[in-house]
Design an enzyme around this catalytic site. Structure first.
Site, PDB file in Angstrom:
ATOM      1  N   TYR A 136       8.277  -6.951  -8.986  1.00 39.85           N
ATOM      2  CA  TYR A 136       7.023  -7.395  -9.590  1.00 39.85           C
ATOM      3  C   TYR A 136       6.791  -6.739 -10.950  1.00 39.85           C
ATOM      4  O   TYR A 136       5.681  -6.731 -11.460  1.00 39.85           O
ATOM      5  CB  TYR A 136       5.836  -7.072  -8.673  1.00 39.85           C
ATOM      6  N   LYS A 139      17.165  -2.816   1.410  1.00 42.34           N
ATOM      7  CA  LYS A 139      18.383  -3.624   1.472  1.00 42.34           C
ATOM      8  C   LYS A 139      19.466  -2.859   0.698  1.00 42.34           C
ATOM      9  O   LYS A 139      20.099  -3.375  -0.223  1.00 42.34           O
ATOM     10  CB  LYS A 139      18.099  -5.009   0.844  1.00 42.34           C
ATOM     11  N   ASP A 173      16.362  -7.832   6.520  1.00 42.08           N
ATOM     12  CA  ASP A 173      16.646  -9.008   7.357  1.00 42.08           C
ATOM     13  C   ASP A 173      16.542  -8.651   8.841  1.00 42.08           C
ATOM     14  O   ASP A 173      15.904  -9.351   9.626  1.00 42.08           O
ATOM     15  CB  ASP A 173      18.015  -9.619   7.013  1.00 42.08           C
ATOM     16  N   ASP A 189       5.391  -7.443   0.442  1.00 38.48           N
ATOM     17  CA  ASP A 189       4.581  -8.655   0.355  1.00 38.48           C
ATOM     18  C   ASP A 189       4.946  -9.600   1.504  1.00 38.48           C
ATOM     19  O   ASP A 189       4.083 -10.112   2.226  1.00 38.48           O
ATOM     20  CB  ASP A 189       4.855  -9.327  -1.003  1.00 38.48           C
TER      21      ASP A 189
END
Ligand code: NAD
Length: 368
Positions: free
Chosen positions: A124, A173, A206, A230
């Site tokens: 962001y 990740k 994930d 988010d």
């Protein structure tokens, strides 16, 4: 004592749900001097800017704000006011509790999670560009710093300690994003030993989504970077009963802004139809932050009892498809009035009642 608080009604359903929260605030008897300022579409119409300086000045001065959602044009137009507000006021911690209120409208009545999301950087950061003149490719830069990672991870552990939570999970990740994800992972691994009483573990984003859909009760506090946070907070809102009942808070070192997880829901704007609970629970979090614990407990209680009783609830808690026990839906303002009516009457210390007609075995919140 009078609390001076900035109120940003926002766009779409924002003015309706913030009016609802104000009504419930009045019912608590706590003296709040609301300083109303506009950001978003109304501010553009009045000043030409979606985030006039007066908004930032007001929040800096009062140190506390209650905010409705603000529309962000997709693909083009002005940058998100919500993102700008977080960055300019350095509101780095977005905290989103996902509590299944009265077990209504959820398959996971035992859900009680807190998502702690880094809110100032990551994907962001706003650093995006086309790679060529023909616009056949584009790049977006994820900025992750050690300073921001350390402070959000420390914030999550401190929150867990303060609220007697026992488990903090870092979500990243790092297997694919080896530098940005790896930096966040390293910061977490170096911070965790300072909190030996709290179980600290990690999940890839994930796998985290799959685990939450399958067994959310195994998790407690989740700490993560901006985009993953988010997405996870909407997922957790869904587990806890939907966007209509999901509050949020943004904290900096000095300032706090309370806003729901949901957006401006333009299709329901001006219809007195939206669920006011998310914004009312923002008020509850705000009262807690202001040290008004008794009033906050009463608001939570009044929301819980209104939903459990299920006589005056909005469409998302009333209609088939949203609930196993449909009833006629009420308006946003009617539900707010009902919650406000209950605020002075509830006993914040009595066991929490079960929802009518729904037996949710094994829900640790439901003691009656
Ligand atoms: P949304 O949250 O506004 O709506 C998603 C779905 O949930 C819609 O079906 C909507 O009708 C429903 N919903 C949302 N709030 C509800 C409520 N209180 N009661 C009942 N139903 C409710 O998300 P969106 O449609 O993706 O976004 C609309 C606008 O809001 C966009 O401009 C987006 O950028 C903005 N937005 C702002 C914020 C914020 O101000 N913090 C957060 C998210 C989205």
């Amino acid at each position: 004592m009078v609390h001076r608080v900035t109120l940003i009604p926002g766009d779409g359903i924002g003015p309706e749900v913030t009016d609802a929260a104000r009504l419930v605030g009045e019912a608590t008897g706590v003296s709040i001097d609301w300083q109303v300022v506009d950001a978003g579409e109304r501010a553009i119409a009045a000043t030409g800017s979606p985030l006039p300086d007066g908004v930032l000045e007001s929040v800096r001065k009062n140190r506390v704000a209650l905010k409705g959602p603000i529309t962000t044009p997709i693909g083009s137009g002005f940058r998100s006011v919500n993102v700008a507000l977080r960055q300019q006021l350095d509101l780095y911690a977005s905290v989103r509790p996902a509590r299944a209120i009265a077990g209504e409208g959820t398959r996971y009545p035992e859900t009680d999670l807190i998502v702690v999301r880094e809110a100032t950087e990551g994907l962001y950061s706003g650093v995006e560009h086309w790679v060529d003149r023909d616009h056949t490719g584009a790049e977006s830069v994820a900025i992750v710093t050690r300073k921001a990672s350390d402070r959000i991870i420390r914030f999550a552990f401190e929150l867990a300690r303060r609220e007697h939570r026992h488990h903090v999970t870092a979500v990243h990740k790092a297997n694919i994003m080896k530098t940005t994800g790896g930096l966040f992972q390293t910061a977490f691994r170096e911070m965790a030993p300072r909190y030996p009483e709290i179980l600290a573990d990690e999940r890839l984003i994930d796998n985290m989504c799959m685990q939450l859909a399958k067994k959310p009760e195994e998790y407690d506090v989740l700490v993560t970077t901006n985009l993953f946070g988010d997405i996870l907070s909407d997922l957790c809102a869904g587990l806890a009963g939907g966007l209509g009942v999901a509050p949020g808070a943004l904290y900096g070192d000095e300032l706090a802004v309370f806003e729901p997880v949901h957006g401006s829901a333009p299709k329901y704007a001006g219809q007195d139809k939206a669920d006011p609970v998310a914004e009312i629970l923002c008020l509850e979090l705000m009262l807690r932050h202001l040290g008004e614990k008794e009033a906050a407990d009463r608001v939570f209680r009044a929301v819980w009892e209104t939903i459990a009783e299920k006589k005056v609830v909005t469409y998302d808690l009333a209609l088939p498809g949203y609930t196993l026990t449909p009833v006629a839906p009420s308006s946003c303002s009617a539900m707010a009035k009902e919650i406000a009516r209950k605020v002075p009457l509830v006993d914040p210390h009595a066991p929490l009642p079960r929802p009518h007609g729904a037996a949710h075995a094994g829900d640790p919140h439901l003691e009656a």
